[in-house]
Each structure stands twice: as C-alpha cells, then as structure tokens.
Design a protein around this motif. Structure first.
Motif, PDB file in Angstrom:
ATOM      1  N   THR A 165     -17.806 -41.328 -46.117  1.00  0.00           N
ATOM      2  CA  THR A 165     -19.198 -41.558 -45.712  1.00  0.00           C
ATOM      3  C   THR A 165     -19.824 -42.679 -46.525  1.00  0.00           C
ATOM      4  OG1 THR A 165     -19.468 -39.240 -45.054  1.00  0.00           O
ATOM      5  CG2 THR A 165     -21.484 -40.490 -45.519  1.00  0.00           C
ATOM      6  N   ALA A 169     -20.138 -45.303 -43.239  1.00  0.00           N
ATOM      7  CA  ALA A 169     -20.723 -44.146 -42.550  1.00  0.00           C
ATOM      8  C   ALA A 169     -20.439 -44.185 -41.051  1.00  0.00           C
ATOM      9  CB  ALA A 169     -22.226 -44.099 -42.805  1.00  0.00           C
ATOM     10  N   ARG A 170     -20.474 -45.370 -40.463  1.00  0.00           N
ATOM     11  CA  ARG A 170     -20.241 -45.473 -39.018  1.00  0.00           C
ATOM     12  C   ARG A 170     -18.813 -45.062 -38.667  1.00  0.00           C
ATOM     13  NH1 ARG A 170     -21.976 -51.003 -36.222  1.00  0.00           N
ATOM     14  NH2 ARG A 170     -23.974 -50.176 -37.011  1.00  0.00           N
ATOM     15  N   ARG A 173     -18.482 -41.279 -39.022  1.00  0.00           N
ATOM     16  CA  ARG A 173     -19.018 -40.554 -37.857  1.00  0.00           C
ATOM     17  C   ARG A 173     -18.053 -40.629 -36.688  1.00  0.00           C
ATOM     18  NH1 ARG A 173     -24.011 -42.593 -39.778  1.00  0.00           N
ATOM     19  NH2 ARG A 173     -23.781 -44.477 -38.498  1.00  0.00           N
ATOM     20  N   GLN A 175     -14.969 -40.607 -36.859  1.00  0.00           N
ATOM     21  CA  GLN A 175     -13.861 -39.693 -37.132  1.00  0.00           C
ATOM     22  C   GLN A 175     -14.306 -38.231 -37.089  1.00  0.00           C
ATOM     23  OE1 GLN A 175     -10.676 -40.698 -37.509  1.00  0.00           O
ATOM     24  NE2 GLN A 175     -11.419 -42.774 -37.070  1.00  0.00           N
ATOM     25  N   GLY A 176     -15.552 -37.990 -36.689  1.00  0.00           N
ATOM     26  CA  GLY A 176     -16.042 -36.624 -36.525  1.00  0.00           C
ATOM     27  C   GLY A 176     -16.667 -36.025 -37.773  1.00  0.00           C
ATOM     28  N   ILE A 177     -16.959 -36.837 -38.776  1.00  0.00           N
ATOM     29  CA  ILE A 177     -17.577 -36.337 -40.005  1.00  0.00           C
ATOM     30  C   ILE A 177     -19.089 -36.275 -39.824  1.00  0.00           C
ATOM     31  CG2 ILE A 177     -17.986 -36.816 -42.463  1.00  0.00           C
ATOM     32  CD1 ILE A 177     -15.273 -38.240 -42.513  1.00  0.00           C
ATOM     33  N   ALA A 178     -19.678 -35.141 -40.163  1.00  0.00           N
ATOM     34  CA  ALA A 178     -21.130 -34.982 -40.092  1.00  0.00           C
ATOM     35  C   ALA A 178     -21.732 -35.662 -41.319  1.00  0.00           C
ATOM     36  CB  ALA A 178     -21.501 -33.508 -40.047  1.00  0.00           C
ATOM     37  N   THR A 179     -21.969 -36.962 -41.205  1.00  0.00           N
ATOM     38  CA  THR A 179     -22.386 -37.753 -42.368  1.00  0.00           C
ATOM     39  C   THR A 179     -23.726 -37.287 -42.948  1.00  0.00           C
ATOM     40  OG1 THR A 179     -23.361 -39.393 -40.868  1.00  0.00           O
ATOM     41  CG2 THR A 179     -21.103 -39.789 -41.625  1.00  0.00           C
ATOM     42  N   GLY A 180     -24.640 -36.823 -42.087  1.00  0.00           N
ATOM     43  CA  GLY A 180     -25.931 -36.344 -42.568  1.00  0.00           C
ATOM     44  C   GLY A 180     -25.765 -35.163 -43.513  1.00  0.00           C
TER      45      GLY A 180
END
Length: 300
Positions: A165, A169-170, A173, A175-180
């Motif tokens: 992240t 970050a883009r 996201r 790759q399915g990572i909940a960056t928030g």
C-alpha cells in the motif's frame, strides 16, 4: 567525557525514543504517510498510564491501555484521511491539536506526578543493579521485543499488504488489498508504539506533562534518518535496527554536546543541536556516495 549516570540516562531515553522511531518508520517509510499525530499521542500515552497508575491499576496494564489510547488517536487521523478525504498531513495536525485538550481532560491538570507510585520499573530495582542501570535493562528488553514482533508482523500477509500500500496504493487496490483499512491499521499501530513510549517515559521520569510531546516528531525523524545514515536499511530488519541504533546515538550525541564544556552548549540549545544532527544525517549519506564515486573515477 560522559559520566556513568549521563551515559545510562542517554541510552535509557534513546531506547524509549527507539519505539517512537519504530512508529515513525511505519507511517513515513512503510505507508508514506506524513503523520504529526505523534506529538499528541506521546503525551496521551503518558497521561493515560499516569492516571490509571494513580487510580491503583497494575502498571503494565495501565501501559497497555496507554498503547490502546495511542492507537485510537492514530485511527482518528487515518479515518479523517481515508473517510473524509482530508490531506494526511492536515489530518494529523488536526488530531494533534485536538489531543492537547484531550490530554488535559485525561489528567485534569497540566501534569501528574508518579514519584510515590509503583511503576513498571519498581520490581526491577530489587535485582541489585545500580539505580541508573535498571531502566536501561527493562527498556532494552521492551525495545528488542517490540523490534522482533514488528519485524515478524512486516513479514506477515498483512504486513506485506501494508508495504504494498505504501509503495503503490493503486496497484495494491488492483490486487484486492483494502488500502483504506490498511492505512488505518498502520497509522494506529504507529501511534500505539508512540503511546507505549510515552507511558514508559512518564514512568521513567516520574511524571506526565501535557507539553512533553513537543518536538517528539523531530526526535523520531532524527533517530530514523540518523540510523539510516549508519545502517543501510536494505531489509525491514536492518531498517528497524537502524531506528533503534539511531535513537540511542541521537541521545548520546545530545548528552555529549550538552556535557562537553569546551563546546559551551546549554539546555536551551537542544533544538539547535537537534537541527544540526538531522541536517548532518540527511547530508552525510549523499556526501559519502559522492566521495566514493570520486575515488572510483580516480582508480579507473
């Protein structure tokens, strides 16, 4: 030369600020999240621990709650950024300002004394060590345990997601990572470590004060940058070791500068010394590379 008391005192404080450097490493280096909340979460941890200890709570349990309070403060900063879209630096400033009032509310007054209370250090004084050696031993254990746990966390799936992240970050996201959620977790963990440092610092110094967080971000950055100038952070483990080494070296440099009579510095020159040390830590790595490049060209 430093006296034994001055030397051990510098190492003791350096070990505590090593925890702050760990937290700043997570926010600044891993997440690329400039976070000034630490100037408020440090005294928050101190205030929570001091008040709970005075109320009769076990010191270690009180220290744990101080860490949780720091995590809560970090979560507020991250949520302001993630959910409300406030710039990360501005969000941290807003939280830091709010925490000044929160800390006053927690303590009920500007400072709380712990001189007559049992702290995490109290049982350790029965080991037979010199009075000024006991905090160094305890805080060294805490710092090493924190380093190992943080290193293991960074190698976990969640830790790798956090590093991804911060790097992009883009892509994370995609790759399915909940960056928030990862940002909230990272900033909370960062300030939790700072809150822990604040709690230990208050118990070491025998008091919690609402102003004790002033300049903590600068000290943490000085430790981080200084450590990276000494130890190249090519891996996460080396980066964490650099944080700890940098914090100890920073405090030793401060102690030496203030105790060296031929330099003529006094306590009011602390910020000047800090600025000079941070500048040197930033400039020296680049200068070292330039010198090496020149030597390489001459040999060629």
């Amino acid at each position: 030369m430093l006296s034994d008391i001055a030397f051990y005192g510098a190492v003791e404080t350096g070990l505590i600020y090593g925890l702050v450097a760990f937290g700043i490493y997570i926010s600044f280096r891993v997440l690329d999240f400039p976070d000034l909340t630490v100037d408020g979460s440090f005294p928050l941890g101190a205030a929570v621990a001091a008040v709970l200890i005075i109320e009769g709570m076990n010191p270690w349990l009180a220290t744990g709650f101080a860490m949780i309070a720091g995590m809560a403060a970090g979560s507020v900063t991250a949520l302001l950024n993630v959910k409300l879209g406030i710039l990360n630096l501005l969000a941290s400033i807003l939280t830091m300002i709010a925490l000044y009032s929160v800390n006053l509310r927690v303590m009920g007054r500007p400072n709380v004394a712990l001189l007559s209370e049992d702290t995490v250090l109290t049982p350790w004084y029965e080991l037979g060590l010199a009075y000024h050696q006991v905090p160094v031993l305890l805080f060294a254990i805490v710092a090493i345990v924190g380093l190992v746990l943080l290193w293991r966390f960074m190698k976990s799936e969640t830790g790798l997601a956090m590093r991804a992240t911060g790097a992009n970050a883009r892509m994370a996201r995609a790759q399915g990572i909940a960056t928030g959620a990862i940002i909230v977790l990272g900033v909370a963990l960062s300030n939790g470590l700072v809150g822990l440092a604040g709690a230990l610092f208050a118990q070491s110094q025998g008091a919690a004060d609402v102003t004790m967080g002033v300049g903590v971000i600068v000290i943490g950055l000085a430790s981080l940058i200084g450590g990276e100038a000494v130890i190249t952070p090519s891996t996460v483990l080396k980066a964490l070791i650099a944080c700890l080494v940098g914090a100890i070296l920073y405090r030793l440099a401060i102690a030496f500068a203030l105790n060296a009579e031929f330099i003529g510095l006094k306590a009011q020159d602390l910020n000047l010394i800090t600025a000079v040390l941070v500048t040197l830590a930033i400039v020296l790595p680049g200068a070292r590379k330039t010198i090496r490049a020149r030597f390489a060209r001459k040999r060629a």
